[in-house]
Design a protein around this motif. Structure first.
Motif, PDB file in Angstrom:
ATOM      1  N   ASP A   1     -56.166  33.253   2.055  1.00  0.00           N
ATOM      2  CA  ASP A   1     -55.685  34.876   2.139  1.00  0.00           C
ATOM      3  C   ASP A   1     -57.202  35.411   1.391  1.00  0.00           C
TER       4      ASP A   1
ATOM      5  N   ARG B   1     -51.624  39.324  13.119  1.00  0.00           N
ATOM      6  CA  ARG B   1     -52.194  40.615  13.183  1.00  0.00           C
ATOM      7  C   ARG B   1     -53.419  40.785  12.226  1.00  0.00           C
ATOM      8  N   ARG B   2     -53.087  40.070  10.920  1.00  0.00           N
ATOM      9  CA  ARG B   2     -54.101  40.300   9.819  1.00  0.00           C
ATOM     10  C   ARG B   2     -55.190  39.411  10.093  1.00  0.00           C
ATOM     11  N   GLN B   3     -55.068  38.429  11.130  1.00  0.00           N
ATOM     12  CA  GLN B   3     -56.362  37.826  11.606  1.00  0.00           C
ATOM     13  C   GLN B   3     -57.160  38.731  12.315  1.00  0.00           C
TER      14      GLN B   3
ATOM     15  N   GLU C   1     -57.237  41.948  12.243  1.00  0.00           N
ATOM     16  CA  GLU C   1     -57.698  43.097  11.544  1.00  0.00           C
ATOM     17  C   GLU C   1     -58.757  42.672  10.529  1.00  0.00           C
ATOM     18  N   THR C   2     -58.705  41.582   9.831  1.00  0.00           N
ATOM     19  CA  THR C   2     -59.497  40.859   9.132  1.00  0.00           C
ATOM     20  C   THR C   2     -60.964  40.577   9.700  1.00  0.00           C
TER      21      THR C   2
ATOM     22  N   TYR D   1     -57.865  34.657   6.696  1.00  0.00           N
ATOM     23  CA  TYR D   1     -56.779  34.568   7.584  1.00  0.00           C
ATOM     24  C   TYR D   1     -57.428  34.286   8.960  1.00  0.00           C
TER      25      TYR D   1
ATOM     26  N   ASP E   1     -47.006  38.910  12.051  1.00  0.00           N
ATOM     27  CA  ASP E   1     -47.881  39.656  10.934  1.00  0.00           C
ATOM     28  C   ASP E   1     -49.237  39.194  10.497  1.00  0.00           C
ATOM     29  N   LEU E   2     -49.154  37.727  10.281  1.00  0.00           N
ATOM     30  CA  LEU E   2     -50.391  37.012   9.893  1.00  0.00           C
ATOM     31  C   LEU E   2     -51.514  36.931  11.199  1.00  0.00           C
TER      32      LEU E   2
END
Length: 201
Positions: free
Chosen positions: A52, A179-181, A183-184, A25, A176-177
């Protein structure tokens, strides 16, 4: 490394821009501007290329957007307080220039907050996108990446220089992607790079 990249990232790299390959991500966000100079269509693409898993296969997504202002704002730049003309984001790479924030106080979008970008100024009030190098300005212009309606077909007032998704559901997936970056990679700066290129002939 280059041979293993998706073709779109090979092209970004060939243009001299940074490609992000480290970790899951780690988003490569690319606006691809069509050759069409007539305003008011969602005729460009936004690409997001990432893995991912840290060493996994590349995932490449494309969505219908505009990287150009709509006909209304081209004809009425003063509505947005810009007598010098409507903004059109220049091709180039804007490292760490964007963050998740509120677009016009309404909803979370990817907003220009962290670094300057370059824009052309179109001030002849017609519906043709003019990109005159003599008009380029650099600064903070609020040229965000946001959405239009549920499934919009005309740009009209949706963009005054922003990159705008035609479909809200595509935009929601993109956010959403983003946010995933974050969070990751909680130890990274929560910023995003936006690269704007021309579509291949």
């Amino acid at each position: 490394m280059s041979a293993k990249l998706p073709p779109i990232l090979d092209r970004v790299q060939a243009l001299g821009h940074k490609v992000f390959t480290k970790g899951a991500y780690n988003l490569n966000i690319i606006g691809i501007r069509s050759a069409e100079r007539k305003a008011n269509s969602f005729d460009d693409l936004l690409c997001c290329a990432y893995r991912d898993e840290a060493d996994g296969a590349w995932i490449v997504r494309y969505w219908q957007v505009t990287t150009d202002p709509g006909r209304f704002t081209l004809a009425n730049p003063e509505v947005y307080g810009r007598k010098e003309g409507t903004a059109i984001i220049c091709e180039g790479q804007y490292r760490g220039a964007y963050k998740l924030d509120m677009h016009r106080g309404k909803y979370v979008a990817l907003c220009q907050r962290s670094a300057p970008i370059k824009v052309y100024r179109d001030n002849n009030l017609d519906d043709v996108i003019d990109m005159d190098p003599d008009t380029i300005q650099e600064g903070f212009f609020g040229c965000n990446i946001h959405k239009a309606g549920t499934h919009s077909t005309r740009v009209d007032k949706w963009s005054a220089g922003c990159t705008v998704f035609a479909r809200s559901k595509d935009f929601d997936l993109f956010i959403d992607l983003c946010r995933r970056q974050i969070e990751t990679h909680p130890n990274w700066k929560p910023t995003f790079t936006y690269t704007v290129i021309k579509a291949e002939p």
